[in-house]
Design an enzyme around this catalytic site. Structure first.
Site, mmCIF file in Angstrom:
data_model
loop_
_atom_site.group_PDB
_atom_site.id
_atom_site.type_symbol
_atom_site.label_atom_id
_atom_site.label_comp_id
_atom_site.label_asym_id
_atom_site.label_seq_id
_atom_site.Cartn_x
_atom_site.Cartn_y
_atom_site.Cartn_z
ATOM 1 N N GLU A 80 0.852 -1.205 0.000
ATOM 2 C CA GLU A 80 0.000 0.000 0.000
ATOM 3 C C GLU A 80 0.877 1.241 0.000
ATOM 4 O O GLU A 80 1.985 1.223 0.553
ATOM 5 C CB GLU A 80 -0.866 0.019 1.261
ATOM 6 C CG GLU A 80 -2.267 -0.526 1.070
ATOM 7 C CD GLU A 80 -3.201 0.461 0.389
ATOM 8 O OE1 GLU A 80 -2.759 1.294 -0.429
ATOM 9 O OE2 GLU A 80 -4.409 0.385 0.664
ATOM 10 N N ILE A 101 -0.337 4.178 1.371
ATOM 11 C CA ILE A 101 -0.623 4.834 2.655
ATOM 12 C C ILE A 101 -1.771 4.134 3.365
ATOM 13 O O ILE A 101 -2.751 3.748 2.734
ATOM 14 C CB ILE A 101 -0.916 6.348 2.428
ATOM 15 C CG1 ILE A 101 -1.060 7.093 3.752
ATOM 16 C CG2 ILE A 101 -2.123 6.582 1.554
ATOM 17 C CD1 ILE A 101 -0.955 8.610 3.600
ATOM 18 N N ASP A 105 -4.375 5.066 6.212
ATOM 19 C CA ASP A 105 -4.877 6.255 6.907
ATOM 20 C C ASP A 105 -5.774 5.799 8.069
ATOM 21 O O ASP A 105 -5.282 5.502 9.144
ATOM 22 C CB ASP A 105 -5.616 7.115 5.872
ATOM 23 C CG ASP A 105 -6.143 8.420 6.413
ATOM 24 O OD1 ASP A 105 -5.811 8.770 7.553
ATOM 25 O OD2 ASP A 105 -6.890 9.114 5.692
ATOM 26 N N GLY A 163 -7.316 3.006 8.086
ATOM 27 C CA GLY A 163 -7.201 1.548 8.136
ATOM 28 C C GLY A 163 -8.419 0.844 7.562
ATOM 29 O O GLY A 163 -8.468 -0.376 7.449
ATOM 30 N N LYS A 176 -0.476 6.813 8.677
ATOM 31 C CA LYS A 176 -0.980 7.915 9.519
ATOM 32 C C LYS A 176 -1.536 7.282 10.791
ATOM 33 O O LYS A 176 -2.755 7.139 10.959
ATOM 34 C CB LYS A 176 -2.094 8.675 8.781
ATOM 35 C CG LYS A 176 -1.598 9.524 7.639
ATOM 36 C CD LYS A 176 -2.752 10.363 7.097
ATOM 37 C CE LYS A 176 -2.339 11.140 5.878
ATOM 38 N NZ LYS A 176 -3.482 11.785 5.200
ATOM 39 N N ASP A 180 -1.876 11.187 -5.013
ATOM 40 C CA ASP A 180 -2.432 12.310 -5.761
ATOM 41 C C ASP A 180 -3.304 13.219 -4.917
ATOM 42 O O ASP A 180 -3.775 12.837 -3.850
ATOM 43 C CB ASP A 180 -3.288 11.790 -6.926
ATOM 44 C CG ASP A 180 -4.629 11.251 -6.443
ATOM 45 O OD1 ASP A 180 -4.642 10.436 -5.504
ATOM 46 O OD2 ASP A 180 -5.678 11.650 -6.999
#
Ligand code: IMP
Length: 178
Positions: free
Chosen positions: A102, A104, A106, A108, A134, A162
């Site tokens: 992945e 990110i 964030d 979850g 995060k 993005d």
């Protein structure tokens, strides 16, 4: 590196290409050690992970397979709301050592919903590797096995990520000016 504008927002440099690459090198090295005698199957989640997956795969001096999937969310018939489904997962996972890639994690939520679908196919092992986490934003706890950077709850772009379609081609990561 100067600040940049994407659409209506300004972003400032956050993590340099050099730092990102060196962290990915460390992850590749750990994976090589952990998977000795095994041929892991990477499942890279598009779109955001394409740069991370490519660099990690290039730095991995170890037999490995990779496939790329997209996750789509649709309104299920059950009242629980949206259901996540994967597109492009055409490799059987049974008895495989699977590593999900992945960009990110964030809240979850995405991984929380998607992982049970992978476990259902009875892989020999299933691990999660994310470039960014995060951690403060966690709402759905997910065990992350390899992670590049723990970052605060700020919006970031670049290196595959993005903002409304733009910024993916930046070689480094930028954070939103606040
Ligand atoms: P989660 O389901 O909340 O963990 O969200 C994961 C997804 O949210 C990622 O795959 C990204 O597409 C998106 N996302 C979360 N934070 C950011 C960010 O700072 N920049 C760009 N995309 C993000």
């Amino acid at each position: 590196m100067p600040a940049i504008q994407i659409h209506d927002k300004l972003f400032k440099p956050y993590l340099s290409e050099e730092l990102i690459k060196s962290k990915i090198g460390e992850i590749a090295h750990r994976i090589e050690k952990d998977y000795q005698g095994k041929t892991p199957l990477f499942i890279a989640v598009l779109n955001g992970s394409f740069m991370f997956a490519s660099d990690l795969f290039k730095m991995l001096h170890h037999p490995a397979e990779i496939c790329f999937i997209k996750l789509a969310s649709y309104k299920g018939t059950v009242s629980s709301g949206h259901v996540i489904t994967s597109i492009g997962l055409d490799v059987p996972l049974i008895e495989r050592d699977v590593i999900v890639l992945e960009d990110i994690v964030d809240t979850g939520k995405t991984m929380h919903q998607f992982l049970p679908q992978l476990r259902h196919q009875q892989p020999a092992s299933l691990k999660i590797c994310t470039l960014l986490h995060k951690e403060e934003s966690t709402q759905f706890p997910v065990k992350i096995d390899y992670r590049g950077f723990v970052i605060p709850n700020k919006f970031v772009v670049g290196y595959g990520l993005d903002y409304n379609g733009l910024g993916r081609n930046l070689n480094e990561l930028y954070e939103l000016y606040e």
